[in-house]
Design an enzyme around this catalytic site. Structure first.
Site, PDB file in Angstrom:
ATOM      1  N   ASP A 114      21.264   0.145 -47.962  1.00 50.23           N
ATOM      2  CA  ASP A 114      21.168   1.525 -48.452  1.00 50.23           C
ATOM      3  C   ASP A 114      19.793   2.135 -48.327  1.00 50.23           C
ATOM      4  OD1 ASP A 114      19.685   0.139 -50.313  1.00 50.23           O
ATOM      5  OD2 ASP A 114      21.315   0.048 -51.756  1.00 50.23           O
TER       6      ASP A 114
ATOM      7  N   GLU B 263      27.098  -5.056 -46.209  1.00 46.28           N
ATOM      8  CA  GLU B 263      26.964  -4.660 -47.618  1.00 46.28           C
ATOM      9  C   GLU B 263      27.425  -3.202 -47.812  1.00 46.28           C
ATOM     10  OE1 GLU B 263      23.229  -4.094 -50.228  1.00 46.28           O
ATOM     11  OE2 GLU B 263      23.584  -6.239 -50.369  1.00 46.28           O
TER      12      GLU B 263
ATOM     13  N   GLU C 230      19.062   5.682 -52.636  1.00 49.87           N
ATOM     14  CA  GLU C 230      19.951   4.677 -52.046  1.00 49.87           C
ATOM     15  C   GLU C 230      21.430   5.038 -52.149  1.00 49.87           C
ATOM     16  OE1 GLU C 230      17.398   4.006 -54.079  1.00 49.87           O
ATOM     17  OE2 GLU C 230      16.030   2.782 -52.880  1.00 49.87           O
TER      18      GLU C 230
ATOM     19  N   HIS D 245      10.287  -1.813 -58.644  1.00 45.63           N
ATOM     20  CA  HIS D 245       9.752  -0.970 -57.566  1.00 45.63           C
ATOM     21  C   HIS D 245      10.498   0.341 -57.350  1.00 45.63           C
ATOM     22  CE1 HIS D 245      13.123  -2.812 -55.385  1.00 45.63           C
ATOM     23  NE2 HIS D 245      13.084  -1.755 -54.618  1.00 45.63           N
TER      24      HIS D 245
ATOM     25  N   ARG E 299      12.101   3.852 -56.761  1.00 46.30           N
ATOM     26  CA  ARG E 299      11.473   5.171 -56.654  1.00 46.30           C
ATOM     27  C   ARG E 299      11.703   6.020 -57.913  1.00 46.30           C
ATOM     28  NH1 ARG E 299       9.666   8.033 -51.693  1.00 46.30           N
ATOM     29  NH2 ARG E 299       9.778   6.069 -50.578  1.00 46.30           N
TER      30      ARG E 299
ATOM     31  N   HIS F  68       5.273  -5.349 -55.676  1.00 48.68           N
ATOM     32  CA  HIS F  68       5.580  -4.642 -54.438  1.00 48.68           C
ATOM     33  C   HIS F  68       4.273  -4.064 -53.880  1.00 48.68           C
ATOM     34  CE1 HIS F  68       7.288  -1.570 -51.814  1.00 48.68           C
ATOM     35  NE2 HIS F  68       8.490  -2.092 -51.992  1.00 48.68           N
TER      36      HIS F  68
HETATM   37  C1  UD1 Z   1      12.297   0.720 -49.850  1.00 49.61           C
HETATM   38  C2  UD1 Z   1      13.704   1.311 -49.896  1.00 49.61           C
HETATM   39  C3  UD1 Z   1      14.455   0.759 -51.101  1.00 49.61           C
HETATM   40  C4  UD1 Z   1      14.407  -0.770 -51.138  1.00 49.61           C
HETATM   41  C5  UD1 Z   1      12.968  -1.252 -51.021  1.00 49.61           C
HETATM   42  C6  UD1 Z   1      12.945  -2.747 -50.905  1.00 49.61           C
HETATM   43  C7  UD1 Z   1      13.999   3.619 -49.101  1.00 49.61           C
HETATM   44  C8  UD1 Z   1      13.808   5.044 -49.391  1.00 49.61           C
HETATM   45  N1  UD1 Z   1      13.609   2.769 -50.067  1.00 49.61           N
HETATM   46  O1  UD1 Z   1      11.626   1.183 -51.006  1.00 49.61           O
HETATM   47  O2  UD1 Z   1      15.808   1.171 -51.031  1.00 49.61           O
HETATM   48  O3  UD1 Z   1      14.952  -1.202 -52.354  1.00 49.61           O
HETATM   49  O4  UD1 Z   1      12.375  -0.695 -49.826  1.00 49.61           O
HETATM   50  O5  UD1 Z   1      11.678  -3.251 -51.229  1.00 49.61           O
HETATM   51  O6  UD1 Z   1      14.474   3.255 -48.044  1.00 49.61           O
HETATM   52  N2  UD1 Z   1       4.165  -0.786 -48.486  1.00 49.61           N
HETATM   53  C9  UD1 Z   1       3.148  -1.525 -47.902  1.00 49.61           C
HETATM   54  N3  UD1 Z   1       3.489  -2.651 -47.175  1.00 49.61           N
HETATM   55  C10 UD1 Z   1       4.767  -3.059 -46.999  1.00 49.61           C
HETATM   56  C11 UD1 Z   1       5.789  -2.298 -47.605  1.00 49.61           C
HETATM   57  C12 UD1 Z   1       5.463  -1.164 -48.333  1.00 49.61           C
HETATM   58  O7  UD1 Z   1       1.984  -1.204 -48.028  1.00 49.61           O
HETATM   59  O8  UD1 Z   1       4.997  -4.058 -46.320  1.00 49.61           O
HETATM   60  C13 UD1 Z   1       3.814   0.436 -49.259  1.00 49.61           C
HETATM   61  C14 UD1 Z   1       3.436   1.630 -48.354  1.00 49.61           C
HETATM   62  O9  UD1 Z   1       2.418   2.367 -48.968  1.00 49.61           O
HETATM   63  C15 UD1 Z   1       4.732   2.455 -48.358  1.00 49.61           C
HETATM   64  C16 UD1 Z   1       5.218   2.215 -49.772  1.00 49.61           C
HETATM   65  O10 UD1 Z   1       4.932   0.844 -50.041  1.00 49.61           O
HETATM   66  O11 UD1 Z   1       4.520   3.810 -48.058  1.00 49.61           O
HETATM   67  C17 UD1 Z   1       6.672   2.509 -50.033  1.00 49.61           C
HETATM   68  O12 UD1 Z   1       7.522   1.919 -49.069  1.00 49.61           O
HETATM   69  P1  UD1 Z   1       8.992   2.555 -48.849  1.00 49.61           P
HETATM   70  O13 UD1 Z   1       9.712   1.744 -47.841  1.00 49.61           O
HETATM   71  O14 UD1 Z   1       8.879   4.018 -48.606  1.00 49.61           O
HETATM   72  O15 UD1 Z   1       9.637   2.449 -50.269  1.00 49.61           O
HETATM   73  P2  UD1 Z   1      10.060   1.170 -51.123  1.00 49.61           P
HETATM   74  O16 UD1 Z   1       9.782   1.485 -52.544  1.00 49.61           O
HETATM   75  O17 UD1 Z   1       9.486  -0.034 -50.510  1.00 49.61           O
HETATM   76  N1  UDP Z   2      11.870 -11.063 -52.944  1.00 54.13           N
HETATM   77  C1  UDP Z   2      10.927 -11.880 -52.308  1.00 54.13           C
HETATM   78  N2  UDP Z   2       9.650 -11.901 -52.795  1.00 54.13           N
HETATM   79  C2  UDP Z   2       9.252 -11.158 -53.855  1.00 54.13           C
HETATM   80  C3  UDP Z   2      10.209 -10.319 -54.487  1.00 54.13           C
HETATM   81  C4  UDP Z   2      11.503 -10.290 -54.005  1.00 54.13           C
HETATM   82  O1  UDP Z   2      11.250 -12.566 -51.332  1.00 54.13           O
HETATM   83  O2  UDP Z   2       8.078 -11.237 -54.237  1.00 54.13           O
HETATM   84  C5  UDP Z   2      13.248 -11.010 -52.416  1.00 54.13           C
HETATM   85  C6  UDP Z   2      14.348 -11.241 -53.416  1.00 54.13           C
HETATM   86  O3  UDP Z   2      14.661 -12.602 -53.523  1.00 54.13           O
HETATM   87  C7  UDP Z   2      15.504 -10.433 -52.833  1.00 54.13           C
HETATM   88  C8  UDP Z   2      14.812  -9.304 -52.127  1.00 54.13           C
HETATM   89  O4  UDP Z   2      13.455  -9.687 -51.951  1.00 54.13           O
HETATM   90  O5  UDP Z   2      16.240 -11.166 -51.866  1.00 54.13           O
HETATM   91  C9  UDP Z   2      14.910  -8.034 -52.945  1.00 54.13           C
HETATM   92  O6  UDP Z   2      14.083  -7.069 -52.392  1.00 54.13           O
HETATM   93  P1  UDP Z   2      13.679  -5.764 -53.190  1.00 54.13           P
HETATM   94  O7  UDP Z   2      13.718  -6.040 -54.644  1.00 54.13           O
HETATM   95  O8  UDP Z   2      12.404  -5.312 -52.589  1.00 54.13           O
HETATM   96  O9  UDP Z   2      14.776  -4.716 -52.742  1.00 54.13           O
HETATM   97  P2  UDP Z   2      16.246  -4.339 -53.274  1.00 54.13           P
HETATM   98  O10 UDP Z   2      17.084  -5.561 -53.255  1.00 54.13           O
HETATM   99  O11 UDP Z   2      16.083  -3.745 -54.625  1.00 54.13           O
HETATM  100  O12 UDP Z   2      16.679  -3.324 -52.287  1.00 54.13           O
END
Ligand code: UD1
Ligand code: UDP
Length: 374
Positions: free
Chosen positions: A98, A120, A134, A210, A212, A243
C-alpha cells in the site's frame, strides 16, 4: 519455451521484506525470468533488506529525497517506472501492499496494459484517511489488478465486495510469514552493536513508530507514554529502532534521547529485528508488518493506531488497539507489565495463525504459472 518476464517492483523496507520470498520463488522456477525494479523510495532501509536476502535490484531509480512529499514520490515513480516498463517486455508486474510506490507503479503498468498482480491485496481499514495515504493507495491499486493475492479470507472478501471477479482472487497467506520463517533459521543472536548495551536477560519492550498520520502531536503522545512506562518500571529497558525519517527521529530524540534504559538506534537489520521481537516482553508499534509478525510469533503487540486494516490480529488476541493517546497506551502497557499472567494469557490465545503457514510465495507463483503459461 520462452520464459515469462515478471517485474517485481519494490520501494520501501516492508515491500522488500515481503517481496523477497516471491522473487526467490520466481527465480527458482525455470518458467520465469524475474526482474527486480527498485524505485528507491527508501535508500538505506531498502538496501539493508536486499543485502540480507542476497538480492540486488536489476534497476534502482534512486528517487528518495529528504522529507519527500507524496506528490514528489507519486510523480517520480510514475514517470521512472513507466520509462522502465516501456523497454521491459514484461508479461506481468507484481506490486506489494500500500505504499506510494505500489500505487504509482501499478498506475504505470495499467497505462501500458501490463497485467498487475497485487501481493497483499484486499486489506481495508474502512477509513480512507487511516492509515494515510496507504488506505487510498491499496483501494486504488486494487481497481487495476489482474491477480489479487489476498493474505487472508477477510482480505479476499473485501476484494469480492468491491467487484473483483472471483477468478482473480486467491487466498495465499502473507509472504511476511515466508520471510519470517526463512529469517528465523538464519541468525539467532543479534549483531547490531547498539544492542550490546542491553544487559543479558534484561526485560525490554520493543518500540517502532513511523506513520505519517502520527507525525507531530500523536507521536508526542506516544513518546510521553513511553517515558512514563520507563519511569514506572526501573527494571525495564526499551529498544527503539528509529525510522530514518527526520520528522520521526526528532520527536523520539526529544522525549527519549539520553534517558536511562532507552536504546534509540538506527533501523535494525531484519534478523536482529526478528530477534528483538522474539526476545522482548511485548511490542508497541504502529507498523503493519510488525502486527502480522507479532501474531505469528505469539508476541503481544500494543497497536499505536486508532484503526487497523489487520483486524485478524485483534480478533486472534495478540494485538490490542491502543491508539496514540498517552493514557490508553500507558494503562495497557502497565497492565501487561504488572498483572500476573496477562502476557501469558495473550500468548495462549495465539494458536490460530491468521497470516498463513509460510507458503504464500509458492502459491503466488503457482497462480501466475497457471494463468500465464496455459
Ligand atoms: C513509507 C510508506 C509507508 C510504509 C513505510 C515503511 C508511503 C507514502 N509511505 O513511509 O506506507 O509504511 O514507508 O517504512 O509510501 N528516509 C531515509 N532513508 C531511508 C528511508 C527513508 O532517510 O532509507 C527518510 C527520508 O528523509 C524520506 C523520509 O524518510 O523522505 C520518508 O520516507 P517515505 O518513504 O516518504 O515515508 P515513510 O514514512 O518511510
Ligand atoms: N523492521 C526491520 N527493522 C526495524 C524495524 C522493522 O527489519 O528496525 C521490519 C519488520 O520486521 C517488518 C517491517 O520492517 O517486517 C515493517 O516495516 P515498517 O514498519 O517500516 O512498515 P509497515 O509494515 O508499517 O508498512
Amino acid at each position: 519455451m520462452e520464459r515469462k518476464k515478471v517485474v517485481c517492483v519494490i520501494g520501501t523496507r516492508p515491500e522488500a521484506i515481503k517481496m523477497a520470498p516471491v522473487v526467490k520463488a520466481l527465480a527458482a522456477d525455470a518458467s520465469f525470468d524475474v526482474r527486480v525494479l527498485a524505485t528507491g523510495q527508501h535508500a538505506a532501509m531498502l538496501d539493508q533488506v536486499l543485502d540480507f536476502f542476497g538480492l540486488s535490484a536489476d534497476r534502482n531509480l534512486h528517487i528518495m529525497r529528504e522529507r519527500q512529499s507524496l506528490d514528489y514520490i507519486t510523480s517520480s515513480v510514475l514517470t521512472g517506472v513507466g520509462e522502465y516498463f516501456d523497454g521491459a517486455g514484461a508479461a506481468a508486474v507484481l506490486v506489494h501492499g500500500d505504499t506510494t510506490t505500489t500505487f504509482a507503479a501499478g498506475l504505470a503498468a495499467f497505462y501500458r496494459g501490463i497485467p498487475i498482480g497485487h501481493v497483499e491485496a484486499g486489506l481495508r481499514s474502512g477509513n480512507m484517511r487511516l492509515p494515510f495515504p496507504e488506505e487510498m493507495n491499496r483501494v486504488l491499486v486494487d481497481k487495476m489488478i489482474t491477480w489479487g493475492f489476498a493474505p487472508t479470507k477477510l482480505a479476499a472478501e473485501n476484494l469480492r465486495k468491491e467487484g473483483l471477479p472471483e477468478g482473480a482472487i486467491s487466498v495465499t497467506g502473507n509472504t511476511v510469514i515466508d520471510a519470517l520463517f526463512y529469517t528465523i533459521t538464519k541468525r539467532r543472536s543479534p549483531e547490531a552493536g547498539e544492542l550490546s548495551v542491553l544487559p543479558d536477560g534484561a526485560p525490554f519492550l520493543l518500540v517502532t513508530a513511523h506513520r505519517r498520520e502520527s507525525w507531530g502531536r500523536p507521536l508526542e503522545g506516544i513518546c510521553e507514554a513511553l517515558v512514563e512506562i520507563l519511569d514506572a518500571h526501573p527494571d525495564v529497558w526499551m529498544v527503539v529502532p528509529m525510522h530514518k525519517n527526520p520528522a520521526v527521529r526528532e520527536t523520539i530524540g526529544k522525549y527519549l534521547g539520553g534517558r536511562d534504559r532507552a536504546i534509540l538506534c538506527d533501523p535494525l537489520d531484519y534478523p536482529d529485528f526478528v530477534w528483538a521481537m522474539n526476545t522482548s516482553k511485548f511490542i508497541l508499534s504502529d507498523s503493519g508488518g510488525v502486527q502480522e509478525e507479532a501474531s505469528a510469533i505469539k508476541k503481544p503487540v500494543l497497536i499505536l493506531r486508532d484503526v487497523t486494516e489487520r483486524p485478524e490480529v485483534v480478533e486472534q488476541g495478540s494485538g490490542l488497539l491502543v491508539g496514540v493517546r498517552k493514557e490508553k497506551i500507558l494503562a495497557a502497557a502497565l497492565r501487561l507489565l504488572e498483572e500476573p499472567g496477562a502476557i501469558a494469557a495473550i500468548e495462549k490465545r495465539c494458536e490460530a495463525q491468521p497470516f498463513g503457514d509460510g507458503t504464500a510465495s509458492v502459491k503466488i507463483v503457482n497462480t501466475l504459472k497457471e494463468s500465464l503459461l496455459k
